[in-house]
Every structure is written in C-alpha cells, then in structure tokens.
Design an enzyme around this catalytic site. Sequence first.
Site, PDB file in Angstrom:
ATOM      1  N   ASP A 132      50.618  51.365  35.161  1.00 52.15           N
ATOM      2  CA  ASP A 132      49.598  50.591  34.147  1.00 52.15           C
ATOM      3  C   ASP A 132      49.181  51.426  33.149  1.00 52.15           C
ATOM      4  O   ASP A 132      49.138  52.709  33.445  1.00 52.15           O
ATOM      5  CB  ASP A 132      48.439  50.332  35.081  1.00 52.15           C
ATOM      6  CG  ASP A 132      47.450  49.269  34.606  1.00 52.15           C
ATOM      7  OD1 ASP A 132      47.592  47.976  35.028  1.00 52.15           O
ATOM      8  OD2 ASP A 132      46.824  49.389  33.651  1.00 52.15           O
ATOM      9  N   LYS A 176      42.946  53.397  37.123  1.00 53.15           N
ATOM     10  CA  LYS A 176      43.500  52.315  38.071  1.00 53.15           C
ATOM     11  C   LYS A 176      44.819  52.964  38.888  1.00 53.15           C
ATOM     12  O   LYS A 176      44.901  52.678  40.101  1.00 53.15           O
ATOM     13  CB  LYS A 176      44.088  51.222  37.299  1.00 53.15           C
ATOM     14  CG  LYS A 176      44.148  49.819  38.121  1.00 53.15           C
ATOM     15  CD  LYS A 176      44.486  48.744  37.371  1.00 53.15           C
ATOM     16  CE  LYS A 176      43.154  47.676  36.704  1.00 53.15           C
ATOM     17  NZ  LYS A 176      43.816  46.616  36.243  1.00 53.15           N
ATOM     18  N   PHE A 235      52.423  31.355  40.197  1.00 55.43           N
ATOM     19  CA  PHE A 235      51.387  30.244  40.319  1.00 55.43           C
ATOM     20  C   PHE A 235      50.508  30.612  41.530  1.00 55.43           C
ATOM     21  O   PHE A 235      50.016  30.028  42.479  1.00 55.43           O
ATOM     22  CB  PHE A 235      52.326  29.117  40.740  1.00 55.43           C
ATOM     23  CG  PHE A 235      53.211  28.517  40.053  1.00 55.43           C
ATOM     24  CD1 PHE A 235      52.839  27.968  38.836  1.00 55.43           C
ATOM     25  CD2 PHE A 235      54.807  29.034  40.034  1.00 55.43           C
ATOM     26  CE1 PHE A 235      53.767  27.500  37.886  1.00 55.43           C
ATOM     27  CE2 PHE A 235      55.562  28.376  39.109  1.00 55.43           C
ATOM     28  CZ  PHE A 235      55.172  27.692  37.898  1.00 55.43           C
ATOM     29  N   GLU A 263      44.015  32.918  43.008  1.00 54.39           N
ATOM     30  CA  GLU A 263      43.153  34.138  43.505  1.00 54.39           C
ATOM     31  C   GLU A 263      42.545  33.507  44.449  1.00 54.39           C
ATOM     32  O   GLU A 263      42.130  32.581  44.759  1.00 54.39           O
ATOM     33  CB  GLU A 263      41.997  34.439  42.229  1.00 54.39           C
ATOM     34  CG  GLU A 263      43.024  35.026  41.054  1.00 54.39           C
ATOM     35  CD  GLU A 263      41.814  35.759  40.219  1.00 54.39           C
ATOM     36  OE1 GLU A 263      40.589  35.820  40.351  1.00 54.39           O
ATOM     37  OE2 GLU A 263      42.624  35.814  38.972  1.00 54.39           O
ATOM     38  N   LYS A 323      54.625  26.546  33.280  1.00 52.39           N
ATOM     39  CA  LYS A 323      53.450  27.196  33.617  1.00 52.39           C
ATOM     40  C   LYS A 323      52.100  26.588  32.874  1.00 52.39           C
ATOM     41  O   LYS A 323      51.339  26.322  33.440  1.00 52.39           O
ATOM     42  CB  LYS A 323      53.507  28.618  33.388  1.00 52.39           C
ATOM     43  CG  LYS A 323      52.358  29.554  33.667  1.00 52.39           C
ATOM     44  CD  LYS A 323      51.798  29.494  35.062  1.00 52.39           C
ATOM     45  CE  LYS A 323      50.501  29.822  35.302  1.00 52.39           C
ATOM     46  NZ  LYS A 323      49.972  31.045  35.505  1.00 52.39           N
ATOM     47  N   GLY A 376      32.460  19.311  41.028  1.00 53.42           N
ATOM     48  CA  GLY A 376      31.741  20.298  41.231  1.00 53.42           C
ATOM     49  C   GLY A 376      31.143  20.658  39.526  1.00 53.42           C
ATOM     50  O   GLY A 376      30.504  19.865  38.844  1.00 53.42           O
ATOM     51  N   CYS A 411      42.368  31.718  34.180  1.00 57.23           N
ATOM     52  CA  CYS A 411      43.472  30.984  33.709  1.00 57.23           C
ATOM     53  C   CYS A 411      43.265  29.557  33.216  1.00 57.23           C
ATOM     54  O   CYS A 411      43.644  29.397  31.985  1.00 57.23           O
ATOM     55  CB  CYS A 411      44.424  30.858  35.140  1.00 57.23           C
ATOM     56  SG  CYS A 411      45.222  32.230  35.633  1.00 57.23           S
TER      57      CYS A 411
HETATM   58  C1  UDX Z   1      47.608  37.898  34.557  1.00 56.32           C
HETATM   59  C2  UDX Z   1      48.442  37.486  33.441  1.00 56.32           C
HETATM   60  O1  UDX Z   1      48.838  38.449  32.605  1.00 56.32           O
HETATM   61  C3  UDX Z   1      47.825  36.477  32.580  1.00 56.32           C
HETATM   62  O2  UDX Z   1      48.873  35.944  31.655  1.00 56.32           O
HETATM   63  C4  UDX Z   1      47.891  35.339  33.704  1.00 56.32           C
HETATM   64  O3  UDX Z   1      47.352  34.096  33.078  1.00 56.32           O
HETATM   65  C5  UDX Z   1      46.666  35.695  34.698  1.00 56.32           C
HETATM   66  O4  UDX Z   1      47.169  36.841  35.022  1.00 56.32           O
HETATM   67  P1  UDX Z   1      45.852  39.513  34.932  1.00 56.32           P
HETATM   68  O5  UDX Z   1      46.934  40.240  36.193  1.00 56.32           O
HETATM   69  O6  UDX Z   1      44.564  38.768  35.526  1.00 56.32           O
HETATM   70  O7  UDX Z   1      46.427  38.768  34.269  1.00 56.32           O
HETATM   71  O8  UDX Z   1      45.225  40.423  33.973  1.00 56.32           O
HETATM   72  P2  UDX Z   1      44.586  41.888  34.421  1.00 56.32           P
HETATM   73  O9  UDX Z   1      43.999  42.053  35.747  1.00 56.32           O
HETATM   74  O10 UDX Z   1      43.772  42.292  33.007  1.00 56.32           O
HETATM   75  O11 UDX Z   1      45.815  43.062  34.304  1.00 56.32           O
HETATM   76  C6  UDX Z   1      46.718  43.229  33.407  1.00 56.32           C
HETATM   77  C7  UDX Z   1      46.917  44.800  33.501  1.00 56.32           C
HETATM   78  O12 UDX Z   1      47.648  45.308  32.598  1.00 56.32           O
HETATM   79  C8  UDX Z   1      45.629  45.835  33.404  1.00 56.32           C
HETATM   80  O13 UDX Z   1      45.439  46.572  34.433  1.00 56.32           O
HETATM   81  C9  UDX Z   1      45.918  46.726  32.054  1.00 56.32           C
HETATM   82  O14 UDX Z   1      45.542  47.823  32.303  1.00 56.32           O
HETATM   83  C10 UDX Z   1      47.419  46.395  32.139  1.00 56.32           C
HETATM   84  N1  UDX Z   1      48.343  46.722  30.921  1.00 56.32           N
HETATM   85  C11 UDX Z   1      47.676  46.155  29.855  1.00 56.32           C
HETATM   86  C12 UDX Z   1      49.178  47.793  30.820  1.00 56.32           C
HETATM   87  O15 UDX Z   1      49.504  48.528  31.617  1.00 56.32           O
HETATM   88  N2  UDX Z   1      49.640  47.768  29.550  1.00 56.32           N
HETATM   89  C13 UDX Z   1      49.482  47.205  28.319  1.00 56.32           C
HETATM   90  O16 UDX Z   1      50.082  47.350  27.388  1.00 56.32           O
HETATM   91  C14 UDX Z   1      48.412  46.279  28.607  1.00 56.32           C
HETATM   92  C1  UDX Z   2      45.117  28.871  39.046  1.00 52.64           C
HETATM   93  C2  UDX Z   2      46.174  27.867  39.519  1.00 52.64           C
HETATM   94  O1  UDX Z   2      45.815  27.182  40.561  1.00 52.64           O
HETATM   95  C3  UDX Z   2      47.334  29.092  39.878  1.00 52.64           C
HETATM   96  O2  UDX Z   2      48.538  28.362  40.077  1.00 52.64           O
HETATM   97  C4  UDX Z   2      47.808  29.561  38.494  1.00 52.64           C
HETATM   98  O3  UDX Z   2      48.830  30.404  38.559  1.00 52.64           O
HETATM   99  C5  UDX Z   2      46.397  30.491  38.137  1.00 52.64           C
HETATM  100  O4  UDX Z   2      45.527  29.672  37.884  1.00 52.64           O
HETATM  101  P1  UDX Z   2      42.902  30.156  40.011  1.00 52.64           P
HETATM  102  O5  UDX Z   2      42.419  30.032  38.752  1.00 52.64           O
HETATM  103  O6  UDX Z   2      43.085  31.459  40.560  1.00 52.64           O
HETATM  104  O7  UDX Z   2      44.550  29.563  39.894  1.00 52.64           O
HETATM  105  O8  UDX Z   2      42.387  29.246  41.147  1.00 52.64           O
HETATM  106  P2  UDX Z   2      42.224  27.824  41.346  1.00 52.64           P
HETATM  107  O9  UDX Z   2      42.099  27.561  42.854  1.00 52.64           O
HETATM  108  O10 UDX Z   2      43.320  26.990  40.708  1.00 52.64           O
HETATM  109  O11 UDX Z   2      40.826  27.239  40.951  1.00 52.64           O
HETATM  110  C6  UDX Z   2      40.354  27.044  39.529  1.00 52.64           C
HETATM  111  C7  UDX Z   2      39.200  26.725  39.091  1.00 52.64           C
HETATM  112  O12 UDX Z   2      39.006  25.240  39.370  1.00 52.64           O
HETATM  113  C8  UDX Z   2      38.055  27.329  39.860  1.00 52.64           C
HETATM  114  O13 UDX Z   2      36.907  27.422  39.016  1.00 52.64           O
HETATM  115  C9  UDX Z   2      37.798  26.452  40.999  1.00 52.64           C
HETATM  116  O14 UDX Z   2      36.416  26.109  41.365  1.00 52.64           O
HETATM  117  C10 UDX Z   2      37.994  24.898  40.386  1.00 52.64           C
HETATM  118  N1  UDX Z   2      38.475  23.782  40.944  1.00 52.64           N
HETATM  119  C11 UDX Z   2      39.461  23.580  41.615  1.00 52.64           C
HETATM  120  C12 UDX Z   2      37.344  22.741  41.063  1.00 52.64           C
HETATM  121  O15 UDX Z   2      36.387  22.638  40.425  1.00 52.64           O
HETATM  122  N2  UDX Z   2      37.780  21.822  41.869  1.00 52.64           N
HETATM  123  C13 UDX Z   2      39.146  21.658  42.579  1.00 52.64           C
HETATM  124  O16 UDX Z   2      39.276  20.510  43.353  1.00 52.64           O
HETATM  125  C14 UDX Z   2      39.961  22.960  42.504  1.00 52.64           C
END
Ligand code: UDX
Ligand code: UDX
Length: 429
Positions: free
Chosen positions: A30, A35, A152, A155, A204, A253, A260
């Site tokens: 990273d 981190k 997919f 969190e 996706k 809700g 995402c």
């Molecule tokens: C991921 C995916 O990238 C995003 O497309 C998806 O929709 C959600 O999940 P996420 O893992 O949540 O994103 O992002 P974040 O927690 O910000 O992590 C990205 C990491 O990449 C950071 O730790 C950042 O420091 C690192 N990074 C970024 C690098 O190591 N090199 C870079 O050039 C840019």
């Molecule tokens: C989502 C997708 O589910 C996952 O497959 C993808 O790769 C990343 O994005 P995440 O955002 O981590 O995952 O959580 P998710 O459980 O999907 O909830 C997303 C949002 O929708 C939350 O704010 C949740 O509160 C809301 N939600 C979900 C509702 O309001 N109602 C529902 O019935 C389900």
Amino acid sequence: MNLAIVGAGYVGLVTGVCFAAKGHRVVATDKNLDKIKSLQAGKIPIYEPGLEDLLKEVVRAKKISFTEDLGEAVRAADVVFLCVDTPPQENGMADLSSVESASRQIAKHLAGYKVIVEKSTVPVKTGERVGRTLEKYCPAGVSFDVVSNPEFLREGAAVQDALNPDRIVVGTQSEKARQVMRELYAGYAAPILFTDIKSAEMIKHAANAFLAMKISFVNAVAQICELAGADISQVAQGIGLDKRIGSSFLNAGIGYGGSCFPKDVDAFARIAQELGYPFRLLSEVQEINRFQRQHFIRKIEDELWVVKDKEVGILGIAFKPDTDDIREAPFLTIAEALMNKGAKIRAYDPKAAENARKLLPSVRYVETPYAAAEGADCLVIVTEWKEFKDLDLARIQKSMAHPTVIDGRNLFPPERMKELGFVYRSVGR
Ligand code: UDX
Ligand code: UDX
C-alpha cells in the site's frame, strides 16, 4: 500460488487475508506507509468481524506479509490484484487516477508472465485502459493478461463473502489467464462464470445498481404506505415471498449509504450516458434515495417542532451495522441538518465514533446507548446494530425528557413502543 495485493484498504485487505486463508502465499502493499507499518505489527486499521483473528492465523502460518515496496510484491507474484480506491469525482464519474498510477507502477516490475486482476470497481472499458497502460510502461519482452474479477463483499460480512461467495466472475478472453484463475479458485465451492472483460466490469455495476434499485423501490413503496396507512414490513414480506422477487434488500429505511452504492450508481449512470444511453431509471433511484433521507429529517423536525436547543440522541453512526465505515453514512447528513437548526446532538455507535469525531467534532460522542437517551427530547435510530434491538426500552423510556423515538430502521413493533409509553415514528408503517 503467489499473489500480490496492491492497495490494502477495505477490499484489498479482506481479499488478501482470505486468499491466504485458502492456502495461497500473499504479499500486500500500500502507498500508505502507516497502514503497512500497522499491518506489519498485526493491527488492522478497520473494523471487520473476523478479520483480525484470521489475519493473525495467516501471519502465523506465514501465508501473508506486508511491504511498502510494490516492486517486491509484484515480482514474486503469479497474480497481481488491483485493489486501489476508485472514488467519485464531482461529476459522478469514477476517479481512476489510483488505478492508472498503480498500473504504471506494476508495469515497471513485470517479468515473465503474470495475470493482473482488476478487483476495484471500475466503469466498463477500464480493463482495456489498464492493458494499454501496462503495455506502455512494461519492460520489453514480458507478457501478461488483464482479468476483471469483481468483488461482491458486503462490509460487516466481508470475510464470509470472500471465503464463500455466491459466484465468482472472471472476465478475460485469454485461455491462459482462465487457467490461472481456475487454479486460484480451485478451493472454492462457488460456480465460476467466465465472461469477456467488459461484461465482467458491467456485471459489477449492474449488480450494485440493481440492489440499490431494489432498496429505492421499497423506500418509495414505504412512502405510499405511510400516506395510505399500510405497513411496509408486511408489504415487503408479501412481495419478497415471490421467488422471482426475493426477500433480501427489501428493508425500507433511510436510504442506502456506504462506499459502493452511491458512487457505483452514479458512475454507472455516467458511463451509460457517455456511451450514448441516458439511464434515467438510475437518476430516479438516486433521487428516491435522497428524498428518503430528507423525509426522515423532516419527520424528526416535525416531531420536535422547534429544533433549536433540543437535545437529540442518535443511535448508530456507521453506514450499516458491523463496520466502522462512515463513508456516505446517513448519520452525517442527519446530524449536520439538525445541528444547522441548532439541535444539540449526542451520538453512540459501538465502532464508528472515532471516525465520525474527525468529521463532526461538535457532536458529543457518548459511551453507551443509554447515555444518548438520557434527558433527550428525542432519540433517533440510524443504524440497526444488534445491540440496539436488545436495549432495555423501559429504562430508556424513563430516562428521556420526552420519550420520543424516531426509528429509521424499523427496529421495534409500533404497538410495543406505544405500550411502553413512547411516541414512536418509523418508516412506512
Ligand atoms: C475498494 C475499491 O477500490 C472500490 O472500487 C470499491 O468500489 C470499494 O472497494 P476500498 O478498499 O474501500 O475500495 O478503498 P480504500 O479502503 O480507500 O483502499 C484503497 C487503498 O489503496 C488505500 O489503502 C490506499 O492507500 C491504497 N492505494 C491507493 C495504493 O496503495 N496505491 C495507490 O496508488 C492508490
Ligand atoms: C455492497 C454490495 O452488497 C456488495 O456486493 C458490493 O460489492 C459492495 O457494495 P455494502 O455497501 O458493504 O455492499 O453493504 P450492503 O449490505 O449492500 O448495504 C448497502 C447499503 O444499503 C447500506 O446503507 C444499507 O443500510 C442499505 N440497505 C441494504 C437498505 O437500506 N436496505 C436493505 O434492504 C439492504
């Protein structure tokens, strides 16, 4: 197999740890040195159930290590995963600068044959760009394939989702890369769907947009239920039992949040527009989501009548339970709107308070849900943490200045709340 993870964020870290648990040898890197140092010391920078224990296990088994040196990680790998962030730009398009710069850096260290996997969520046709960038910056004579293998992960349930996915999508035209990916996923029960790279990228965006649409649909129906005097919980159950519809993602809700759905729906709408199709359905999905949150804020204001100087307790800060993530969390919008009108906010969350303190320092962050309720004019439920369902409601009722609960997650049966002596308002019931 030897794997490199580039970007050890929410997705990269879970992906790396889970592949290591399946027996692969993982090196994660990273650009954020703090981190990497904290991961080397065995500390994870996020809260994700089960992740820390699994990390300890795979570190002990020497299946994973962390380095600040991207070259070291890439050189040792058969497969390199791009897990950097793809945040939204002002105009809704995904910002692909991290993907571009990580691709350039990876290119420099390519040798022999490697598979480069797009894990980050990216608009369709990004794989082509990644391929061209690798081609442009790699040493002469190396060979590689680019594969789209979207994550997919939800969190809060990411470890389970990564170890036992419903399906594995692998987008590539190369038979050699397909064989590598088959070997990578040999220990998984899920079916592998092989597609071309653009279709995998599209899967996706389409999957996330569809789930967001389901939530907006049920939220719109909840609005009509309120107006008509029907109950959205019963309606959702009634439609969800139809196998063609399915019961999941039908919880009404305060609208979806997180890192995402908001960004992916935006980015999907933007790329569709750019390609020549105005995907108006997605604009409406977003509009319903915004309305849902604003309507909830108005409900609180309506109950308080005058917001200024009122004590409001908020239960839940994280965008969903079992995470400390506050990206696009409804809490931020709700707390800010009420503070702008002069309310005094105290908030409780089992995991996310530290993250919120940095963004909203004027909120008072309390240590227990009971402290959020004590003496308050109103208690607002924003996240459906399990511990809130088990609260001693009679104790809360007695401790509040005015026992009013505005529930954005429909945690309690309205009759029970009424019996306990609360003024209780929820969503679509
Ligand atoms: C991921 C995916 O990238 C995003 O497309 C998806 O929709 C959600 O999940 P996420 O893992 O949540 O994103 O992002 P974040 O927690 O910000 O992590 C990205 C990491 O990449 C950071 O730790 C950042 O420091 C690192 N990074 C970024 C690098 O190591 N090199 C870079 O050039 C840019
Ligand atoms: C989502 C997708 O589910 C996952 O497959 C993808 O790769 C990343 O994005 P995440 O955002 O981590 O995952 O959580 P998710 O459980 O999907 O909830 C997303 C949002 O929708 C939350 O704010 C949740 O509160 C809301 N939600 C979900 C509702 O309001 N109602 C529902 O019935 C389900």
